[in-house]
Write an enzyme that holds these catalytic residues in place. Structure first.
Site, PDB file in Angstrom:
ATOM      1  CG  ASP A  72      -1.659   1.231   1.481  1.00 52.26           C
ATOM      2  OD1 ASP A  72      -1.487   2.210   0.723  1.00 52.26           O
ATOM      3  OD2 ASP A  72      -2.442   1.257   2.447  1.00 52.26           O
ATOM      4  CE1 TYR A 172      -7.194  11.395  -9.431  1.00 51.37           C
ATOM      5  CE2 TYR A 172      -7.555  13.341 -10.777  1.00 51.37           C
ATOM      6  CZ  TYR A 172      -7.043  12.060 -10.627  1.00 51.37           C
ATOM      7  OH  TYR A 172      -6.369  11.470 -11.681  1.00 51.37           O
ATOM      8  CE  LYS A 176      -3.516  12.198  -9.764  1.00 50.83           C
ATOM      9  NZ  LYS A 176      -2.538  11.109  -9.850  1.00 50.83           N
TER      10      LYS A 176
HETATM   11  P1  NAD Z   1      -6.623   2.360 -12.308  1.00 53.98           P
HETATM   12  O1  NAD Z   1      -7.695   2.377 -11.299  1.00 53.98           O
HETATM   13  O2  NAD Z   1      -6.650   1.316 -13.380  1.00 53.98           O
HETATM   14  O3  NAD Z   1      -5.186   2.285 -11.629  1.00 53.98           O
HETATM   15  C1  NAD Z   1      -4.898   2.761 -10.359  1.00 53.98           C
HETATM   16  C2  NAD Z   1      -3.909   1.807  -9.764  1.00 53.98           C
HETATM   17  O4  NAD Z   1      -3.510   2.282  -8.466  1.00 53.98           O
HETATM   18  C3  NAD Z   1      -4.511   0.413  -9.570  1.00 53.98           C
HETATM   19  O5  NAD Z   1      -3.574  -0.544 -10.002  1.00 53.98           O
HETATM   20  C4  NAD Z   1      -4.715   0.341  -8.060  1.00 53.98           C
HETATM   21  O6  NAD Z   1      -4.650  -0.989  -7.565  1.00 53.98           O
HETATM   22  C5  NAD Z   1      -3.534   1.179  -7.590  1.00 53.98           C
HETATM   23  N1  NAD Z   1      -3.695   1.618  -6.208  1.00 53.98           N
HETATM   24  C6  NAD Z   1      -4.757   2.213  -5.631  1.00 53.98           C
HETATM   25  N2  NAD Z   1      -4.503   2.432  -4.327  1.00 53.98           N
HETATM   26  C7  NAD Z   1      -3.269   1.957  -4.076  1.00 53.98           C
HETATM   27  C8  NAD Z   1      -2.451   1.884  -2.924  1.00 53.98           C
HETATM   28  N3  NAD Z   1      -2.884   2.347  -1.740  1.00 53.98           N
HETATM   29  N4  NAD Z   1      -1.223   1.326  -3.045  1.00 53.98           N
HETATM   30  C9  NAD Z   1      -0.783   0.835  -4.220  1.00 53.98           C
HETATM   31  N5  NAD Z   1      -1.515   0.870  -5.345  1.00 53.98           N
HETATM   32  C10 NAD Z   1      -2.740   1.429  -5.269  1.00 53.98           C
HETATM   33  O7  NAD Z   1      -6.627   3.809 -12.964  1.00 53.98           O
HETATM   34  P2  NAD Z   1      -5.567   4.536 -13.922  1.00 53.98           P
HETATM   35  O8  NAD Z   1      -6.371   5.440 -14.756  1.00 53.98           O
HETATM   36  O9  NAD Z   1      -4.655   3.565 -14.558  1.00 53.98           O
HETATM   37  O10 NAD Z   1      -4.775   5.438 -12.862  1.00 53.98           O
HETATM   38  C11 NAD Z   1      -3.362   5.459 -12.773  1.00 53.98           C
HETATM   39  C12 NAD Z   1      -2.907   6.869 -12.466  1.00 53.98           C
HETATM   40  O11 NAD Z   1      -3.222   7.704 -13.576  1.00 53.98           O
HETATM   41  C13 NAD Z   1      -3.571   7.499 -11.245  1.00 53.98           C
HETATM   42  O12 NAD Z   1      -2.604   8.213 -10.496  1.00 53.98           O
HETATM   43  C14 NAD Z   1      -4.574   8.457 -11.857  1.00 53.98           C
HETATM   44  O13 NAD Z   1      -4.848   9.540 -11.022  1.00 53.98           O
HETATM   45  C15 NAD Z   1      -3.825   8.877 -13.105  1.00 53.98           C
HETATM   46  N6  NAD Z   1      -4.660   9.453 -14.160  1.00 53.98           N
HETATM   47  C16 NAD Z   1      -5.580   8.706 -14.818  1.00 53.98           C
HETATM   48  C17 NAD Z   1      -6.338   9.291 -15.827  1.00 53.98           C
HETATM   49  C18 NAD Z   1      -7.353   8.531 -16.627  1.00 53.98           C
HETATM   50  O14 NAD Z   1      -8.093   9.163 -17.387  1.00 53.98           O
HETATM   51  N7  NAD Z   1      -7.443   7.229 -16.527  1.00 53.98           N
HETATM   52  C19 NAD Z   1      -6.160  10.641 -16.143  1.00 53.98           C
HETATM   53  C20 NAD Z   1      -5.224  11.374 -15.433  1.00 53.98           C
HETATM   54  C21 NAD Z   1      -4.463  10.770 -14.447  1.00 53.98           C
END
Ligand code: NAD
Length: 274
Positions: A72, A172, A176
């Protein structure tokens, strides 16, 4: 999510990368791309062991090296144990992809302290804990010029919401926005040590975090109005940027957020003249 991971000319042979939240979405895409480029990959997961094992198996099938490690990122002891495991297995760490992140949306007046803390603890404090552990290992190990011109590379996966305010998601957007100045501050502090620090700020990328938006035709149409490039991004779009930032090809790029968003921050409301 169904795009192929293209063969890149970037080679990271002998380098070791830790990818937090590597079991799904953007993290899984980056882990695969780094594995494809020859890096040893530590695929971190918090609860989805199967997801992480699938990514590891995919990398090994391509002839790469990878392990799945549970941690975590908001827990100091978990993060320290993950880096110890990485060093035991591969000798050191060269690249950190601090990607783990969550959303927990609520109207401002309804948001509980737990909802606020959860998002800040994972998105911002988790990035602090992982970057600190990676930096300590880079400094302990010292330069290996035949592997990279940098002592180490740190890449945060931030968001366009380090720039764009986001109603209903103040936890959020604050995480960021905080990550942006955290990244720039440590870039200032660590540059002379040879540690390169940058962020990627994705726009809308098709992953589980925003499934309800791209899965529903009406919401998807609304979302596309916000993207001048007129398509939702794929994890591979972010993986390509991460690969470049992790390599010496970007040796003089330091302390910056690379926005990969199909133009989302271009004030798309003005496309028709405003
Ligand atoms: P996702 O939900 O597929 O991935 C998030 C990952 O973080 C998952 O693997 C989850 O298990 C992991 N996670 C959550 N809590 C955790 C913890 N306490 N310890 C370790 N791992 C943990 O979503 P995503 O879109 O792939 O998100 C990845 C990153 O990209 C995030 O930081 C998100 O804010 C950022 N992001 C995503 C988007 C989008 O449109 N998808 C846009 C901008 C930024």
């Amino acid at each position: 999510m169904n795009q192929e991971y293209p063969k890149s000319s970037i080679i990271l042979n002998g380098q070791t990368a830790v990818v937090t939240g590597g079991s799904s979405g953007i993290g899984a895409g980056i882990a695969r791309a780094l594995g494809e480029a020859g890096a040893n990959v530590v695929v971190n997961y918090s609860s989805s062991r199967e997801g992480a094992e699938e990514v590891v198996a995919g990398i090994r099938d391509q002839g790469g090296q990878a392990i799945a490690v549970q941690a975590d990122v908001s827990s100091e002891s978990d993060v320290e144990a993950m880096f110890r495991k990485t060093v035991e297995t591969y000798g050191t760490v060269d690249i950190l992809i601090s990607n783990a992140g969550v959303q927990q949306d609520a109207a401002f007046t309804e948001m509980t302290l737990d909802e606020w803390n959860m998002v800040i603890n994972i998105n911002l404090t988790g990035s602090f804990l992982c970057a600190r552990a990676a930096t300590r290992e880079f400094l302990r190990r010292g330069m290996v010029p035949e592997r990279s011109s940098a002592l180490g590379k740190i890449i945060f996966v931030s968001s366009v919401h380090e720039i764009i305010p986001w109603s209903g998601r103040v936890n959020y957007a604050s995480s960021k926005g905080g990550l942006m100045l955290f990244m720039k501050s440590i870039a200032q502090e660590l540059g002379a040590e040879g540690i390169r620090v940058n962020s990627i700020a994705p726009g809308a990328i098709k992953t589980p975090i925003n499934r309800e938006t791209w899965d529903d035709p009406e919401s998807k149409a609304e979302l596309l109005k916000l993207i001048p490039r007129h398509r939702i991004g794929d994890p591979v779009d972010i993986a390509k940027a991460a690969l470049w930032l992790a390599s010496d090809e970007s040796d003089y790029v330091h302390g910056t957020s690379l926005v990969v968003d199909g133009g989302m921050i271009l004030y798309p409301g003005f496309i028709s003249g405003g």
